[in-house]
Enzyme design. Structure first.
Site, PDB file in Angstrom:
ATOM      1  N   GLU A 315     -15.890   4.963  -2.492  1.00 41.33           N
ATOM      2  CA  GLU A 315     -15.741   6.208  -3.226  1.00 41.33           C
ATOM      3  C   GLU A 315     -16.788   6.438  -4.319  1.00 41.33           C
ATOM      4  OE1 GLU A 315     -13.784   3.496  -3.291  1.00 41.33           O
ATOM      5  OE2 GLU A 315     -12.842   3.190  -5.237  1.00 41.33           O
ATOM      6  N   HIS A 339      -9.062   9.547   2.102  1.00 44.02           N
ATOM      7  CA  HIS A 339      -8.859   8.435   1.166  1.00 44.02           C
ATOM      8  C   HIS A 339      -9.966   8.402   0.100  1.00 44.02           C
ATOM      9  CE1 HIS A 339      -7.621   4.236   0.143  1.00 44.02           C
ATOM     10  NE2 HIS A 339      -8.905   4.137  -0.172  1.00 44.02           N
ATOM     11  N   GLU A 340     -11.210   8.442   0.543  1.00 47.39           N
ATOM     12  CA  GLU A 340     -12.319   8.341  -0.427  1.00 47.39           C
ATOM     13  C   GLU A 340     -12.357   9.572  -1.336  1.00 47.39           C
ATOM     14  OE1 GLU A 340     -13.233   5.444  -0.566  1.00 47.39           O
ATOM     15  OE2 GLU A 340     -12.662   4.813   1.451  1.00 47.39           O
ATOM     16  N   HIS A 343      -9.899   9.259  -4.127  1.00 48.07           N
ATOM     17  CA  HIS A 343     -10.368   8.407  -5.232  1.00 48.07           C
ATOM     18  C   HIS A 343     -11.061   9.227  -6.333  1.00 48.07           C
ATOM     19  CE1 HIS A 343      -9.522   4.234  -4.337  1.00 48.07           C
ATOM     20  NE2 HIS A 343     -10.105   4.260  -3.157  1.00 48.07           N
ATOM     21  N   GLU A 362      -5.878   1.807  -5.662  1.00 46.65           N
ATOM     22  CA  GLU A 362      -5.721   1.939  -4.206  1.00 46.65           C
ATOM     23  C   GLU A 362      -4.348   2.450  -3.767  1.00 46.65           C
ATOM     24  OE1 GLU A 362      -8.185   2.019  -2.304  1.00 46.65           O
ATOM     25  OE2 GLU A 362      -9.728   1.041  -3.510  1.00 46.65           O
ATOM     26  N   ASP A 421     -12.085  -9.752  -5.196  1.00 46.59           N
ATOM     27  CA  ASP A 421     -11.948  -9.271  -3.817  1.00 46.59           C
ATOM     28  C   ASP A 421     -10.657  -9.773  -3.167  1.00 46.59           C
ATOM     29  OD1 ASP A 421     -14.152  -7.745  -3.674  1.00 46.59           O
ATOM     30  OD2 ASP A 421     -15.082  -8.839  -2.010  1.00 46.59           O
ATOM     31  N   TYR A 429      -2.780  -1.574  -1.590  1.00 46.12           N
ATOM     32  CA  TYR A 429      -2.906  -0.313  -0.870  1.00 46.12           C
ATOM     33  C   TYR A 429      -1.540   0.248  -0.456  1.00 46.12           C
ATOM     34  CZ  TYR A 429      -7.991  -0.842  -0.321  1.00 46.12           C
ATOM     35  OH  TYR A 429      -9.336  -0.934  -0.557  1.00 46.12           O
TER      36      TYR A 429
HETATM   37  N1  BES Z   1     -12.713   1.167  -2.826  1.00 42.52           N
HETATM   38  C1  BES Z   1     -12.408   0.750  -1.518  1.00 42.52           C
HETATM   39  C2  BES Z   1     -13.340  -0.298  -0.991  1.00 42.52           C
HETATM   40  C3  BES Z   1     -13.408  -1.564  -1.811  1.00 42.52           C
HETATM   41  C4  BES Z   1     -12.295  -2.126  -2.402  1.00 42.52           C
HETATM   42  C5  BES Z   1     -14.622  -2.206  -1.948  1.00 42.52           C
HETATM   43  C6  BES Z   1     -12.411  -3.294  -3.155  1.00 42.52           C
HETATM   44  C7  BES Z   1     -14.733  -3.378  -2.682  1.00 42.52           C
HETATM   45  C8  BES Z   1     -13.620  -3.924  -3.297  1.00 42.52           C
HETATM   46  C9  BES Z   1     -12.361   1.935  -0.539  1.00 42.52           C
HETATM   47  O1  BES Z   1     -11.871   3.108  -1.119  1.00 42.52           O
HETATM   48  C10 BES Z   1     -11.391   1.603   0.539  1.00 42.52           C
HETATM   49  O2  BES Z   1     -10.255   1.392   0.213  1.00 42.52           O
HETATM   50  N2  BES Z   1     -11.817   1.576   1.782  1.00 42.52           N
HETATM   51  C11 BES Z   1     -10.920   1.351   2.906  1.00 42.52           C
HETATM   52  C12 BES Z   1     -10.475   2.692   3.434  1.00 42.52           C
HETATM   53  C13 BES Z   1      -9.126   2.731   4.063  1.00 42.52           C
HETATM   54  C14 BES Z   1      -8.029   2.146   3.248  1.00 42.52           C
HETATM   55  C15 BES Z   1      -8.771   4.163   4.423  1.00 42.52           C
HETATM   56  C16 BES Z   1     -11.673   0.581   3.954  1.00 42.52           C
HETATM   57  O3  BES Z   1     -12.840   0.284   3.775  1.00 42.52           O
HETATM   58  O4  BES Z   1     -11.096   0.202   4.954  1.00 42.52           O
HETATM   59 ZN    ZN Z   2      -9.775   2.926  -1.543  1.00 39.66          ZN
END
Ligand code: BES
Ligand code: ZN
Length: 651
Positions: A315, A339-340, A343, A362, A421, A429
């Site tokens: 995002e 989703h993005e 954010h 999330e 992480d 989520y």
């Molecule tokens: N912000 C996250 C990606 C992220 C989280 C990167 C933690 C590094 C550390 C992004 O918004 C995300 O949640 N992406 C998901 C999308 C899905 C839940 C719709 C993905 O990449 O799968």
């Molecule tokens: Zn996310």
């Protein structure tokens, strides 16, 4: 006085002995103070027999002393060198009013060349680099005078710069030019910019970036719509954001508008597909604004990254980074864009204060994503999404309960001394989203929407801890509406509370009933399913079907399903991953060439991780060896975050 070494050109990664001793004394002191107060973690303790939560003092994943002196604006001068795969940079920090003699920044794998103080006249100053931690990197301690306004850090990135993915031309769609993108979340920005890398601090930024003239540079800021012949680009991000949202991408791309305030950057090869897949983008922004109020970042664009990108989407403000697997050809993965976009409120406007509060980013976003999907495509589709999420959540809770950290099923995490992480699980989520759905169900949608709109407004451009959110929730929603709700159970206790709302989908139940019949030996393509095609059902319906199929099914039956529905050749990674996992567990090796090709092409962490994990867990002869051999072939195409996750799975 700082234990500094005078630096000129070279970096000295020297653990400083005196500093270490001082640290030990300080640590002993801190431990004795803390144990004398209480033995429980700092932000949760018992008072008069009651559990009391206070805000954490700081973000344990940052070395910075941002509560004493903080960056308010950073200007970046960046020279992106594709011959050496190095960024040469100057980070010019404008600091807040202060009365300290040291400013501490976070760095990881960076070479610090020199540091100066001042704006028009720069004077070199001393600095020291503390001990290196494998996760957090090191503190960069800069000697300043109280009141210092400008700190300029001259640096360059290195081979160990974890945020950067330098791609050779073969890994792009056009195969002619190299490509570079950054990934800052959670704590990787410090590996390409020396910065106070904590979400607790918000900054504005500007940048002057030089790239080869065939390429365009884009940032999470105002962006050019065209290349310029000199390869010089200027950027401004005027809204204050946390450091993890600073982002850069450089490649041979073009821009196509999709509406008055949105569009997509991609390689020319993908333009037509993008225009089809993301045609609803402007409508989606409108739908989101109808729910929680104005979109505050002016423009909303997407950039389609190469296949190595480790996430579905990221995002970055004004410019969502998107995985090319989202171009499924049938608009079936548009929920990732919802989703993005969501954010832009939850996460970018109101930000988790520490990575222990990640669910505030999330969980709210998954909830909001589902509301956008409902507004655009109806409640049936939104519910189908939520039911699949619920299945994922139950599996994750089981897995986490059996892991080294069973406490990770709590929403509020304790990630001290761990990689933030680790918090990127279905708990933040999906459990997070189900908490909000449960609350919505209790108070009714109208009140809940009013509550969330006010929450975003009153906390806009701020960071928030779980504890402050709970206070706000009590004050503005639960108490006024006389609602008894055990937020502690949801947030501070493991597992899923029984008051969690249940969502059903008849369409998914039908698919599961079909799978049950197949499991019991009935012919697959018979009756109402005689002529069914892949395109007759949405992604989640196929997932429900595949997940219900038994691994006891014969290879003949699985291959019959595959040749009718072409699942191994599927473009949609959600279906494909579930299909491969079923076949691994069923011991069907015919799909291996497809699986190998998929694992080599795609770097999207969650999807490939579940396949590698299934290969390791199957216990079937040759699976682990196949996983190891495939990883060897694939790993150079993965970004650091996917590579290190898969290494963890295989070891
Ligand atoms: N912000 C996250 C990606 C992220 C989280 C990167 C933690 C590094 C550390 C992004 O918004 C995300 O949640 N992406 C998901 C999308 C899905 C839940 C719709 C993905 O990449 O799968
Ligand atoms: Zn996310």
């Amino acid at each position: 006085m700082l234990n500094s070494v005078i630096h000129n050109e070279t970096i000295i990664f020297r653990p400083l002995l005196i500093e270490k001793q001082m640290k030990n004394i300080y640590l002993l002191f801190l431990i004795s103070v803390l144990t004398s107060i209480s033995c429980t973690p700092i932000n949760k303790h018992i008072e008069d027999g009651k559990l009391v939560k206070t805000d954490p003092i700081s973000d344990s994943h940052s070395y910075s002393n941002h509560s004493e002196i903080r960056t308010t604006h950073v200007h970046l001068d960046l020279d992106v060198n594709f011959e050496k795969n190095i960024i040469y940079g100057i980070a010019r920090h404008k600091m807040s009013e202060n009365n300290v003699s040291e400013a501490i920044f976070d760095i990881k794998g960076l070479k610090i060349k020199k540091i100066t103080l001042g704006k028009d006249i720069e004077v070199e100053t001393d600095f020291a680099i503390g001990e290196i931690d494998a996760i957090k990197g090191a503190p960069l301690k800069v000697n300043i005078k109280p009141g210092t306004e400008y700190i300029n850090i001259y640096y360059q990135t290195s081979k160990d710069t974890e945020a950067l993915d330098w791609l050779t031309p073969e890994l792009t769609a056009g195969k002619q030019y190299p490509y570079l993108y950054t990934q800052g979340q959670a704590i990787l920005t410090r590996s390409w910019i020396p910065i106070q890398d904590t979400p607790m601090n918000r900054i504005t930024y500007s940048a002057d970036v030089t790239v080869p003239s065939e390429l365009i540079a884009l940032m999470s800021a105002n962006n050019p719509k065209e290349k310029n012949t000199e390869g010089h680009y200027h950027f401004e991000m005027k809204q204050a954001i946390p450091a993890y949202l600073i982002a850069l991408v450089v490649g041979d791309m073009e821009y196509n508008a999709l509406g008055e305030s949105c569009g997509v950057y991609s390689e020319a090869e993908l333009t037509e597909q993008c225009k089809y897949e993301f045609v609803d983008l402007q409508k989606m922004i409108k739908a989101a604004e109808n729910i929680y109020g104005e979109y505050r970042w002016d423009q909303y664009d997407l950039v389609i990254l190469p296949y190595s990108f480790p996430f579905g989407g990221m995002e970055n403000p004004r410019l969502t980074f998107a995985n090319p697997t989202l171009i499924a050809g049938d608009r079936s993965l548009i929920s990732v864009i919802a989703h993005e976009l969501a954010h832009s409120w939850s996460g970018n406007l109101v930000t988790n204060a520490t990575w222990n509060d990640f669910w505030l980013n999330e969980g709210f976003t998954v909830y909001f994503e589902n509301r956008i999907m409902e507004a655009m495509y109806g409640k049936e589709i939104a519910d189908i999404n939520a039911v699949i999420e619920y299945q994922d959540l139950l599996t994750s809770i089981q897995d986490i309960e059996q892991s080294d950290h069973p406490e990770d099923t709590q929403l509020k995490l304790q990630l001290e001394n761990r990689n933030p992480d680790d918090g990127m699980t279905d708990i933040a989520y999906i459990k997070g989203a189900f908490l909000l759905r449960t609350l919505e169900n209790l108070v009714g949608r109208v009140k809940f929407d009013g509550f969330l709109t006010n929450y975003f407004d009153s906390h806009a451009f701020e960071t928030i801890t779980t504890e402050s959110f709970v206070q706000y929730l009590n004050k503005k929603l639960l108490i006024p509406n006389n609602i008894k709700f055990d937020t502690d159970e949801w947030i501070y206790r493991p597992g899923l509370p029984i008051n969690c709302i249940k969502i059903n989908s008849q369409r998914l139940l039908d698919m599961e009933a079909w799978a049950d019949r197949v499991n019991s030996g009935e012919e697959v393509f018979t009756g109402e399913y005689k002529n069914i095609k892949r395109a007759d059902r949405v992604t989640q319906e196929w997932q429900a079907f595949i997940r219900k199929l038994s691994p006891e099914l014969s290879t003949e039956v699985l291959n019959e399903i595959d040749s009718n529905l072409m699942l191994s050749a599927e473009a949609n990674p959600a279906i494909k991953s579930d299909w491969f996992i079923l076949n691994i567990n069923a011991g069907n090796k015919i799909i291996r060439p497809f699986m190998e090709a998929y694992l080599i092409k795609i770097g999207r962490r969650w999807y490939i991780e579940s396949i590698y994990q299934a290969l390791v867990d199957s216990g079937l002869k040759g699976d682990k060896e196949f996983a190891l051999a495939t990883f060897e072939k694939a790993k150079n195409g993965y970004h650091f975050v996917s590579k290190s996750t898969i290494e963890g799975v295989l070891n």
